[in-house]
Design an enzyme around this catalytic site. Structure first.
Site, short mmCIF file in Angstrom:
data_model
loop_
_atom_site.label_atom_id
_atom_site.label_comp_id
_atom_site.label_asym_id
_atom_site.label_seq_id
_atom_site.Cartn_x
_atom_site.Cartn_y
_atom_site.Cartn_z
N TYR A 51 14.76 17.19 -34.10
CA TYR A 51 14.66 15.92 -34.84
C TYR A 51 15.47 15.95 -36.13
CZ TYR A 51 10.52 15.02 -31.86
OH TYR A 51 9.66 14.83 -30.82
N ILE A 225 0.52 10.59 -30.35
CA ILE A 225 1.32 10.72 -31.58
C ILE A 225 2.31 9.56 -31.70
CG2 ILE A 225 1.12 13.20 -32.00
CD1 ILE A 225 3.75 13.52 -30.37
N LYS A 227 4.90 6.99 -33.23
CA LYS A 227 5.85 7.04 -34.35
C LYS A 227 5.94 5.65 -34.97
CE LYS A 227 10.35 6.11 -35.64
NZ LYS A 227 11.23 4.93 -35.38
N ASN A 237 -1.17 1.21 -36.38
CA ASN A 237 -1.49 2.19 -35.34
C ASN A 237 -2.84 2.86 -35.60
OD1 ASN A 237 0.96 1.62 -34.12
ND2 ASN A 237 1.99 3.42 -34.93
#
Length: 271
Positions: A51, A225, A227, A237
């Site tokens: 990443y 998870i 994003k 979220n």
């Protein structure tokens, strides 16, 4: 503060069920995004060497030592010695002496180095620099080979999983082997937000569509998870922890499964 539920790993540790994913967040933006996620209430942050944002993630975590931190070893770093060296660089970039979880990012089976990489990771755990070890994007044959050759079962397998691609057979195997399933791309890269079933359930519950999907993951016992980069989306979220879906609503989302719904690369073909 909303309490984040946890899942039990096969090594005796408990992992927060909802975490903050940082895929495609630039290193320059990662510190602020992570800091915002912690402020909202997230207790897990997920990153990876590939990443390119581990420095920013580490900066965003600051002095926090109570936040679960996951990183991953990239394909080109597989192999016994290379994995150890790559992991040391991960720790340096994160500015941490230890992470909660390190994963093999992809099996990269054509290179046939994932077993020796796993053996290196077992030693990382024994050395105390990785508290738990797991894998990502592993298929049944990869998982079984790890166990057959090392006797060590991964604590977790992080896989593509969203309403349009539910991976039920692999999840069943995980349950049989005692492996936690963690969903990446849990919103289907945003595609699920425009689904008519999801939008209807969002209206019924008075919740946003992303939270509805994340809640579906949670009620299925999946770690997840998502994003997000803006504070509004990060907070939206997190609303998944504040309500429940009915059995009927869960079943309607279950019915969205599509055997051809994969968005990312197939693990047998990516390296």
């Amino acid at each position: 503060m909303t309490q984040t539920p946890t899942l039990s790993l096969n090594d005796g540790r408990n992992i927060p069920q909802l975490g903050f994913g940082t895929y495609q967040i630039d290193n320059d933006d990662a510190a602020e995004a992570v800091s915002t996620a912690l402020d909202v209430g997230y207790k897990l942050v997920d990153t990876a060497a590939i990443y390119g944002n581990e420095e920013g993630v580490g900066e965003g975590l600051g002095s926090h030592r109570d936040i679960w931190l996951t990183t991953k070893i990239w394909n080109e770093s597989q192999g016994y010695e290379r994995a150890k060296a790559a992991f040391a660089k991960c720790l340096a970039r994160l500015d941490r002496p230890v992470v909660d979880l390190v994963l093999i990012h992809w099996p990269c089976a054509e290179n046939d180095k994932y077993v020796e990489t796993w053996k290196a990771m077992i030693e990382m755990r024994e050395a105390g620099t990785a508290r738990s070890i797991g894998v990502s994007n592993f298929q049944p044959d990869h998982l079984k080979r790890l166990v057959d050759e090392t006797g060590e079962v991964p604590a977790l397998n992080q896989i593509e999983l969203h309403p349009s691609f539910q991976q039920r057979d692999l999840r069943k195997l995980h349950d049989e082997m005692g492996i936690v399933t963690q969903s990446w791309s849990p919103l289907g890269q945003g595609n699920g937000l425009d689904n008519e079933t999801i939008k209807a359930i969002a209206e019924e519950t008075g919740q946003n569509a992303a939270a509805v999907i994340i809640r579906w993951h949670i009620q299925h016992g999946l770690a997840v998870i998502p994003k997000a980069s803006s504070r509004d989306h990060i907070a939206a979220n997190f609303e998944a922890l504040r309500f429940e879906l009915s059995d009927d609503q869960m079943a309607r989302i279950d019915a969205l499964d599509d055997k051809d719904g994969r968005i990312g690369p197939h693990p047998d073909e990516f390296c």
